[in-house]
Design a protein around this motif. Structure first.
Motif, PDB file in Angstrom:
ATOM      1  N   LEU A   1      58.635  -6.850  45.299  1.00  0.00           N
ATOM      2  CA  LEU A   1      57.216  -6.383  44.880  1.00  0.00           C
ATOM      3  C   LEU A   1      57.054  -7.368  43.934  1.00  0.00           C
ATOM      4  O   LEU A   1      55.602  -8.110  44.034  1.00  0.00           O
ATOM      5  CB  LEU A   1      57.084  -5.046  44.307  1.00  0.00           C
ATOM      6  N   LEU A   2      57.503  -7.933  42.838  1.00  0.00           N
ATOM      7  CA  LEU A   2      57.247  -8.716  41.909  1.00  0.00           C
ATOM      8  C   LEU A   2      56.946  -9.893  42.434  1.00  0.00           C
ATOM      9  O   LEU A   2      56.041 -10.887  42.170  1.00  0.00           O
ATOM     10  CB  LEU A   2      58.263  -8.744  40.694  1.00  0.00           C
ATOM     11  N   ALA A   3      57.963 -10.559  43.439  1.00  0.00           N
ATOM     12  CA  ALA A   3      57.596 -11.844  44.164  1.00  0.00           C
ATOM     13  C   ALA A   3      56.506 -11.971  44.871  1.00  0.00           C
ATOM     14  O   ALA A   3      55.728 -12.639  44.996  1.00  0.00           O
ATOM     15  CB  ALA A   3      58.809 -12.047  44.986  1.00  0.00           C
ATOM     16  N   GLY A   4      56.106 -10.594  45.614  1.00  0.00           N
ATOM     17  CA  GLY A   4      54.821 -10.659  46.422  1.00  0.00           C
ATOM     18  C   GLY A   4      53.714 -10.891  45.189  1.00  0.00           C
ATOM     19  O   GLY A   4      52.611 -11.530  45.654  1.00  0.00           O
TER      20      GLY A   4
ATOM     21  N   LYS B   1      49.535 -16.325  41.739  1.00  0.00           N
ATOM     22  CA  LYS B   1      49.757 -17.681  41.112  1.00  0.00           C
ATOM     23  C   LYS B   1      49.916 -18.563  42.217  1.00  0.00           C
ATOM     24  O   LYS B   1      48.943 -19.614  42.102  1.00  0.00           O
ATOM     25  CB  LYS B   1      51.217 -17.586  40.122  1.00  0.00           C
ATOM     26  N   LEU B   2      50.721 -18.372  43.144  1.00  0.00           N
ATOM     27  CA  LEU B   2      51.065 -19.667  44.095  1.00  0.00           C
ATOM     28  C   LEU B   2      49.781 -19.915  45.184  1.00  0.00           C
ATOM     29  O   LEU B   2      49.535 -20.788  45.504  1.00  0.00           O
ATOM     30  CB  LEU B   2      52.338 -19.117  44.687  1.00  0.00           C
ATOM     31  N   GLN B   3      49.350 -18.798  45.706  1.00  0.00           N
ATOM     32  CA  GLN B   3      48.181 -18.786  46.560  1.00  0.00           C
ATOM     33  C   GLN B   3      46.894 -19.661  46.264  1.00  0.00           C
ATOM     34  O   GLN B   3      46.640 -20.619  46.783  1.00  0.00           O
ATOM     35  CB  GLN B   3      47.966 -17.531  47.162  1.00  0.00           C
ATOM     36  N   PRO B   4      46.525 -19.143  44.870  1.00  0.00           N
ATOM     37  CA  PRO B   4      45.598 -20.076  44.562  1.00  0.00           C
ATOM     38  C   PRO B   4      45.672 -21.351  44.028  1.00  0.00           C
ATOM     39  O   PRO B   4      44.919 -22.180  44.366  1.00  0.00           O
ATOM     40  CB  PRO B   4      45.270 -19.284  43.103  1.00  0.00           C
ATOM     41  N   MET B   5      47.192 -21.697  43.845  1.00  0.00           N
ATOM     42  CA  MET B   5      47.541 -23.004  43.534  1.00  0.00           C
ATOM     43  C   MET B   5      47.491 -23.798  44.842  1.00  0.00           C
ATOM     44  O   MET B   5      47.135 -24.911  44.838  1.00  0.00           O
ATOM     45  CB  MET B   5      48.745 -23.266  43.001  1.00  0.00           C
ATOM     46  N   GLN B   6      47.945 -23.214  46.022  1.00  0.00           N
ATOM     47  CA  GLN B   6      47.812 -23.945  47.166  1.00  0.00           C
ATOM     48  C   GLN B   6      46.459 -24.251  47.376  1.00  0.00           C
ATOM     49  O   GLN B   6      46.351 -25.244  48.136  1.00  0.00           O
ATOM     50  CB  GLN B   6      48.651 -23.049  48.346  1.00  0.00           C
TER      51      GLN B   6
END
Length: 181
Positions: A33-36, A42-47
């Motif tokens: 759940l934390l990874a999701g 964080k990662l999706q906006p960076m992508q």
């Protein structure tokens, strides 16, 4: 009827999952759940930001390529606007006349000629000391830069005494001209 029984069994297993899973499964579920959440925050906006930047860079690269294709025609037109190499004496007379108009006292000048671009262009490097007031010097340099083929490479200003109006100048410049065929 089988689907209803399957649903009931799934619900029963979900209620009993703590007994079957143990502490490691609970920790793994929490980590999942934390990874999701990390991915979404964080990662999706960076992508998305990287994709936007890549698109902007590709657009800028296309514009540069278009500008580069236009500069070949511009370079030839600049070469045509350069003065001929046999007009250097005329340039020196113009330089002295401009200095006189702007009340700049030119002293001795040194120059050397250097061929460039396979001998098609000739660059004269000039260096001379001069003196004048700051406003006159500013106007002189401004007018000098407007002459085709002139580039001020180094300009050094100094004032011997703080109260004096006269400045001592050391000018290093180049004059680019086209060699006559």
């Amino acid at each position: 009827m089988n689907t209803q029984r399957l649903i009931q069994q799934t619900i029963w297993y979900l209620r009993q999952w703590r007994q079957y899973a143990g502490i490691l499964a609970i920790a793994a579920l929490i980590l999942l759940l934390l990874a999701g959440a990390l991915y979404l925050q964080k990662l999706q906006p960076m992508q998305k930001d990287l994709e936007r930047r890549e698109l902007a860079l590709q657009t800028a690269a296309r514009k540069l390529k278009q500008a580069a294709s236009g500069t070949s025609a511009t370079a030839s037109s600049v070469a045509k606007s350069l003065p001929q190499s046999n007009q250097f004496t005329t340039f020196l007379l113009k330089l002295n006349e401009l200095a006189g108009q702007k009340h700049i006292v030119l002293q001795q000048s040194d120059y050397k000629a250097t061929p460039e671009v396979s001998g098609e262009l000739l660059r004269y490097g000039l260096q001379f000391p001069a003196s004048g007031t700051y406003p006159d010097t500013q106007q002189f340099i401004s007018e000098l830069e407007k002459i085709p083929g002139v580039r001020i490479e180094n300009l050094s200003l100094s004032r011997p005494q703080i109260g004096e109006a006269m400045l001592n100048l050391q000018v290093q410049m180049s004059y680019l001209s086209e060699v006559q065929p």
